[in-house]
Scaffold this motif. Structure first.
Motif, PDB file in Angstrom:
ATOM      1  N   LEU A  32       0.834  -1.208   0.000  1.00  0.00           N
ATOM      2  CA  LEU A  32       0.000   0.000   0.000  1.00  0.00           C
ATOM      3  C   LEU A  32       0.868   1.257   0.000  1.00  0.00           C
ATOM      4  CD1 LEU A  32      -2.696  -1.135   2.591  1.00  0.00           C
ATOM      5  CD2 LEU A  32      -3.035  -0.839   0.131  1.00  0.00           C
ATOM      6  N   LEU A  33       1.952   1.214   0.751  1.00  0.00           N
ATOM      7  CA  LEU A  33       2.878   2.348   0.804  1.00  0.00           C
ATOM      8  C   LEU A  33       3.529   2.577  -0.558  1.00  0.00           C
ATOM      9  CD1 LEU A  33       3.446   3.868   3.475  1.00  0.00           C
ATOM     10  CD2 LEU A  33       5.662   2.760   3.488  1.00  0.00           C
ATOM     11  N   GLY A  34       3.887   1.480  -1.219  1.00  0.00           N
ATOM     12  CA  GLY A  34       4.467   1.590  -2.561  1.00  0.00           C
ATOM     13  C   GLY A  34       3.482   2.181  -3.551  1.00  0.00           C
ATOM     14  N   GLN A  35       2.223   1.794  -3.441  1.00  0.00           N
ATOM     15  CA  GLN A  35       1.193   2.351  -4.319  1.00  0.00           C
ATOM     16  C   GLN A  35       0.987   3.831  -4.039  1.00  0.00           C
ATOM     17  OE1 GLN A  35      -1.956  -0.364  -3.315  1.00  0.00           O
ATOM     18  NE2 GLN A  35      -1.391  -1.827  -4.913  1.00  0.00           N
ATOM     19  N   TRP A  36       1.018   4.205  -2.773  1.00  0.00           N
ATOM     20  CA  TRP A  36       0.879   5.606  -2.374  1.00  0.00           C
ATOM     21  C   TRP A  36       2.023   6.437  -2.960  1.00  0.00           C
ATOM     22  CZ3 TRP A  36       4.471   8.022   0.947  1.00  0.00           C
ATOM     23  CH2 TRP A  36       4.115   9.295   1.381  1.00  0.00           C
ATOM     24  N   ALA A  37       3.248   5.943  -2.817  1.00  0.00           N
ATOM     25  CA  ALA A  37       4.419   6.662  -3.332  1.00  0.00           C
ATOM     26  C   ALA A  37       4.388   6.728  -4.860  1.00  0.00           C
ATOM     27  CB  ALA A  37       5.702   5.989  -2.853  1.00  0.00           C
ATOM     28  N   ALA A  38       3.986   5.638  -5.497  1.00  0.00           N
ATOM     29  CA  ALA A  38       3.922   5.606  -6.965  1.00  0.00           C
ATOM     30  C   ALA A  38       2.940   6.644  -7.483  1.00  0.00           C
ATOM     31  CB  ALA A  38       3.528   4.211  -7.438  1.00  0.00           C
ATOM     32  N   GLU A  39       1.831   6.805  -6.776  1.00  0.00           N
ATOM     33  CA  GLU A  39       0.852   7.815  -7.177  1.00  0.00           C
ATOM     34  C   GLU A  39       1.466   9.210  -7.081  1.00  0.00           C
ATOM     35  OE1 GLU A  39      -3.324   9.670  -5.544  1.00  0.00           O
ATOM     36  OE2 GLU A  39      -2.957   7.542  -5.210  1.00  0.00           O
ATOM     37  N   LYS A  40       2.205   9.460  -6.024  1.00  0.00           N
ATOM     38  CA  LYS A  40       2.860  10.764  -5.856  1.00  0.00           C
ATOM     39  C   LYS A  40       3.894  11.019  -6.945  1.00  0.00           C
ATOM     40  CE  LYS A  40       2.154  11.818  -1.074  1.00  0.00           C
ATOM     41  NZ  LYS A  40       1.172  12.823  -1.426  1.00  0.00           N
ATOM     42  N   MET A  41       4.525   9.943  -7.432  1.00  0.00           N
ATOM     43  CA  MET A  41       5.543  10.079  -8.480  1.00  0.00           C
ATOM     44  C   MET A  41       4.938  10.071  -9.876  1.00  0.00           C
ATOM     45  SD  MET A  41       8.781   7.850  -7.049  1.00  0.00           S
ATOM     46  CE  MET A  41       7.906   6.377  -6.549  1.00  0.00           C
ATOM     47  N   GLY A  42       3.630   9.809  -9.980  1.00  0.00           N
ATOM     48  CA  GLY A  42       2.967   9.808 -11.282  1.00  0.00           C
ATOM     49  C   GLY A  42       3.296   8.604 -12.137  1.00  0.00           C
ATOM     50  N   LEU A  43       3.495   7.447 -11.522  1.00  0.00           N
ATOM     51  CA  LEU A  43       3.837   6.247 -12.282  1.00  0.00           C
ATOM     52  C   LEU A  43       2.603   5.642 -12.952  1.00  0.00           C
ATOM     53  CD1 LEU A  43       6.285   4.481  -9.768  1.00  0.00           C
ATOM     54  CD2 LEU A  43       6.821   6.097 -11.600  1.00  0.00           C
ATOM     55  N   THR A  44       2.844   4.911 -14.024  1.00  0.00           N
ATOM     56  CA  THR A  44       1.766   4.210 -14.727  1.00  0.00           C
ATOM     57  C   THR A  44       1.306   3.024 -13.869  1.00  0.00           C
ATOM     58  OG1 THR A  44       3.236   2.657 -15.847  1.00  0.00           O
ATOM     59  CG2 THR A  44       2.840   4.788 -16.947  1.00  0.00           C
ATOM     60  N   GLU A  66      13.241   1.145   8.865  1.00  0.00           N
ATOM     61  CA  GLU A  66      14.178   2.145   8.347  1.00  0.00           C
ATOM     62  C   GLU A  66      14.534   1.920   6.885  1.00  0.00           C
ATOM     63  OE1 GLU A  66      14.869   4.973   9.962  1.00  0.00           O
ATOM     64  OE2 GLU A  66      13.465   4.114  11.397  1.00  0.00           O
ATOM     65  N   ASP A  67      14.654   0.673   6.465  1.00  0.00           N
ATOM     66  CA  ASP A  67      14.993   0.387   5.070  1.00  0.00           C
ATOM     67  C   ASP A  67      13.887   0.854   4.128  1.00  0.00           C
ATOM     68  OD1 ASP A  67      13.367  -1.571   6.191  1.00  0.00           O
ATOM     69  OD2 ASP A  67      14.547  -3.259   5.481  1.00  0.00           O
ATOM     70  N   VAL A  68      12.645   0.692   4.538  1.00  0.00           N
ATOM     71  CA  VAL A  68      11.509   1.123   3.718  1.00  0.00           C
ATOM     72  C   VAL A  68      11.440   2.651   3.679  1.00  0.00           C
ATOM     73  CG1 VAL A  68       8.988   1.104   3.516  1.00  0.00           C
ATOM     74  CG2 VAL A  68      10.205  -0.980   4.150  1.00  0.00           C
ATOM     75  N   VAL A  69      11.605   3.294   4.827  1.00  0.00           N
ATOM     76  CA  VAL A  69      11.567   4.757   4.894  1.00  0.00           C
ATOM     77  C   VAL A  69      12.683   5.340   4.034  1.00  0.00           C
ATOM     78  CG1 VAL A  69      11.857   6.755   6.424  1.00  0.00           C
ATOM     79  CG2 VAL A  69      10.464   4.805   7.167  1.00  0.00           C
ATOM     80  N   ARG A  70      13.871   4.771   4.138  1.00  0.00           N
ATOM     81  CA  ARG A  70      15.019   5.258   3.366  1.00  0.00           C
ATOM     82  C   ARG A  70      14.761   5.121   1.865  1.00  0.00           C
ATOM     83  NH1 ARG A  70      18.479   2.998   6.427  1.00  0.00           N
ATOM     84  NH2 ARG A  70      18.483   0.992   5.370  1.00  0.00           N
ATOM     85  N   LYS A  71      14.206   3.987   1.439  1.00  0.00           N
ATOM     86  CA  LYS A  71      13.911   3.782   0.013  1.00  0.00           C
ATOM     87  C   LYS A  71      12.895   4.799  -0.477  1.00  0.00           C
ATOM     88  CE  LYS A  71      12.078   0.546  -3.411  1.00  0.00           C
ATOM     89  NZ  LYS A  71      12.855   1.179  -4.449  1.00  0.00           N
ATOM     90  N   LEU A  72      11.792   4.933   0.258  1.00  0.00           N
ATOM     91  CA  LEU A  72      10.746   5.864  -0.164  1.00  0.00           C
ATOM     92  C   LEU A  72      11.253   7.299  -0.205  1.00  0.00           C
ATOM     93  CD1 LEU A  72       7.727   4.358   1.772  1.00  0.00           C
ATOM     94  CD2 LEU A  72       8.069   4.344  -0.685  1.00  0.00           C
ATOM     95  N   LEU A  73      11.978   7.697   0.825  1.00  0.00           N
ATOM     96  CA  LEU A  73      12.496   9.063   0.862  1.00  0.00           C
ATOM     97  C   LEU A  73      13.427   9.326  -0.316  1.00  0.00           C
ATOM     98  CD1 LEU A  73      12.496  11.716   2.423  1.00  0.00           C
ATOM     99  CD2 LEU A  73      14.386  10.833   3.794  1.00  0.00           C
ATOM    100  N   ALA A  91       2.505   8.315   6.678  1.00  0.00           N
ATOM    101  CA  ALA A  91       1.901   7.421   5.683  1.00  0.00           C
ATOM    102  C   ALA A  91       2.100   5.966   6.098  1.00  0.00           C
ATOM    103  CB  ALA A  91       2.508   7.675   4.307  1.00  0.00           C
ATOM    104  N   LEU A  92       3.260   5.664   6.663  1.00  0.00           N
ATOM    105  CA  LEU A  92       3.550   4.321   7.138  1.00  0.00           C
ATOM    106  C   LEU A  92       2.523   3.894   8.191  1.00  0.00           C
ATOM    107  CD1 LEU A  92       6.549   2.596   6.928  1.00  0.00           C
ATOM    108  CD2 LEU A  92       6.293   3.009   9.348  1.00  0.00           C
ATOM    109  N   GLU A  93       2.229   4.779   9.121  1.00  0.00           N
ATOM    110  CA  GLU A  93       1.233   4.494  10.158  1.00  0.00           C
ATOM    111  C   GLU A  93      -0.167   4.338   9.553  1.00  0.00           C
ATOM    112  OE1 GLU A  93       1.651   3.869  13.452  1.00  0.00           O
ATOM    113  OE2 GLU A  93       3.798   3.915  12.988  1.00  0.00           O
ATOM    114  N   ASP A  94      -0.530   5.242   8.661  1.00  0.00           N
ATOM    115  CA  ASP A  94      -1.845   5.170   8.010  1.00  0.00           C
ATOM    116  C   ASP A  94      -2.021   3.866   7.245  1.00  0.00           C
ATOM    117  OD1 ASP A  94      -2.461   7.684   8.994  1.00  0.00           O
ATOM    118  OD2 ASP A  94      -2.072   8.717   7.088  1.00  0.00           O
TER     119      ASP A  94
END
Length: 107
Positions: A32-44, A66-73, A91-94
């Motif tokens: 879900l976090l990856g989908q959220w970030a992808a939307e922010k980046m405008g990915l297909t 921390e590894d997930v936060v670092r990747k997303l950031l 977003a991680l908490e949500d």
């Protein structure tokens, strides 16, 4: 002694089940976090699917989030999205709440 052995086995089984459940919820949260970030980046849609999978895989690098936060950031910043550590952690908490809800109440 058999009663004690049965009780011990039941506790071991419950522990294994709880650990597996937590793993599945965390993996769903990361997706879900990856989908959220992808939307922010405008990915297909195809890129979103691949990116969400990469976020799930990033969680295997080290214990904790921390590894997930670092990747997303890093990815969001590289894509020109204005974001900070606190926004990602929120977003991680949500997404954890959403993942638990989805796991408990499947559609």
């Amino acid at each position: 002694m058999t009663s004690f052995d049965n009780r011990e086995t039941a506790f071991e089984n419950k522990f294994a089940h709880d650990a597996e459940t937590q793993f599945k919820i965390t993996a769903r949260r990361n997706k879900l976090l990856g989908q959220w970030a992808a939307e922010k980046m405008g990915l297909t849609p195809e890129e979103t699917t691949a990116y969400a999978t990469s976020v799930v895989q990033a969680d295997f690098e080290e214990a904790g989030d921390e590894d997930v936060v670092r990747k997303l950031l890093g990815d969001l910043t590289s894509a020109g999205v204005e974001i900070d550590d606190a926004m990602i952690r929120a977003a991680l908490e949500d997404k954890m709440v959403e993942a638990r809800r989805q796991f408990i109440e499947p559609a």
